[in-house]
Enzyme design. Structure first.
Site, PDB file in Angstrom:
ATOM      1  N   ASP A   1       2.323   5.289  -1.706  1.00  0.00           N
ATOM      2  CA  ASP A   1       3.616   5.337  -2.399  1.00  0.00           C
ATOM      3  C   ASP A   1       3.732   4.249  -3.469  1.00  0.00           C
ATOM      4  O   ASP A   1       3.531   3.069  -3.198  1.00  0.00           O
ATOM      5  CB  ASP A   1       4.718   5.150  -1.352  1.00  0.00           C
ATOM      6  CG  ASP A   1       6.089   5.566  -1.844  1.00  0.00           C
ATOM      7  OD1 ASP A   1       6.385   5.337  -3.027  1.00  0.00           O
ATOM      8  OD2 ASP A   1       6.859   6.109  -1.040  1.00  0.00           O
TER       9      ASP A   1
ATOM     10  N   SER B   1       7.373   8.382  -6.085  1.00  0.00           N
ATOM     11  CA  SER B   1       7.737   8.930  -4.782  1.00  0.00           C
ATOM     12  C   SER B   1       8.657  10.148  -4.942  1.00  0.00           C
ATOM     13  O   SER B   1       8.257  11.149  -5.531  1.00  0.00           O
ATOM     14  CB  SER B   1       8.385   7.835  -3.932  1.00  0.00           C
ATOM     15  OG  SER B   1       8.344   8.156  -2.568  1.00  0.00           O
TER      16      SER B   1
END
Length: 270
Positions: A159, A44
């Site tokens: 993610d 991320s």
């Protein structure tokens, strides 16, 4: 590049939204102290900072990018609405990345890099070690509900924080002798009641804090395999996962301060 006369160092840069600016501070401190960085595994926000550093090979350009961000430019990136599997399509975010890194492939980077994502269909970790860097960063930072998933090799990716917020094992598997993990969640809890009152306890706030609890717990588990863990003490302030990237120098400094504390131990290990 790694040499035979020393141990290799891998950075596991975790997720954390705007807190990811602390990763920049960690890397700055490592460079200042002459600490080598042979491998970077990023998740991320960690994939964003780690990927940019792996491309540029220095921190000044990344700081220039951060300084160039304004509230208007951040909002513009987010004004990419869709109506199905996310609030933001992500095309503008991808274009923003390509403005600085073009169409570079991961195999061409100065530092060996891996972006960590989650396969939306089977919940497994997906490590992107080749292909377009911008796509890898975009996929790794596809926050569920906010960004639409990214399709790579027939897989719908979101993610990486959903299963591995701090990719310690990935850094180890890349070949690092010493893995340094950066945990951006360690100092979030416990919240003070005063903070909660300022945030206004809406359903959205409760959902966000509950998700942070899950990430906090996963992160603690992830870092158990690291040789060194850096826990920046980041001021929470008024939460805004995107706008807090703007005019934010203190979080970079938080990363530097935290890295400074572990430098002596790291040099001994080297």
């Amino acid at each position: 590049m790694a040499t035979k006369c020393r141990k290799t160092v891998g950075l596991a840069l975790g997720s954390g939204g705007w807190r990811g600016l602390a990763h920049l501070g960690v890397i700055k401190e490592f460079r200042k102290e002459g600490i080598p960085i042979d491998y970077i595994a990023g998740c991320s926000a960690g994939s964003l900072v780690g990927g940019l550093y792996s491309y540029f090979g220095e921190t000044d350009m990344i700081e220039d990018i951060v300084r160039s961000l304004t509230y208007r430019s951040v909002i513009d990136i987010l004004l990419d609405p869709v109506r199905q599997v996310g609030l933001v399509g992500g095309a503008k975010y991808l274009k923003f990345l390509e403005k600085y890194i073009g169409n570079v492939e991961i195999e061409e980077l100065r530092t060996k890099f891996t972006a960590v994502c989650t396969d939306l269909l089977n919940g497994k970790v997906v490590e992107i070690k080749s292909g377009r860097l911008s796509t890898a960063i975009r996929a790794s930072s596809s926050i569920p509900v906010i960004f639409t998933p990214v399709t790579v090799d027939g897989r719908a990716l979101v993610d990486g924080a959903n299963v591995m917020p701090i990719p310690v094992q990935t850094a180890r598997d890349m070949g690092a002798d010493i893995v340094v993990a950066v945990n951006l969640y360690d100092n979030i809890f416990p919240f003070k009641m005063e903070y909660l009152k300022k945030q206004k306890l809406t359903a959205l706030t409760v959902t966000r804090i509950s998700y942070q609890m899950l990430l906090y717990t996963l992160a603690k588990s992830n870092v158990e395999g690291a040789d060194i863990v850096i826990n920046p003490k980041i001021w929470e302030g008024n939460f805004d996962i995107f706008k807090n990237f703007v005019n934010n120098r203190t979080t970079v400094e938080d990363g530097q301060l935290a890295a400074r504390e572990i430098i002596p131990k790291l040099k001994r290990l080297l």
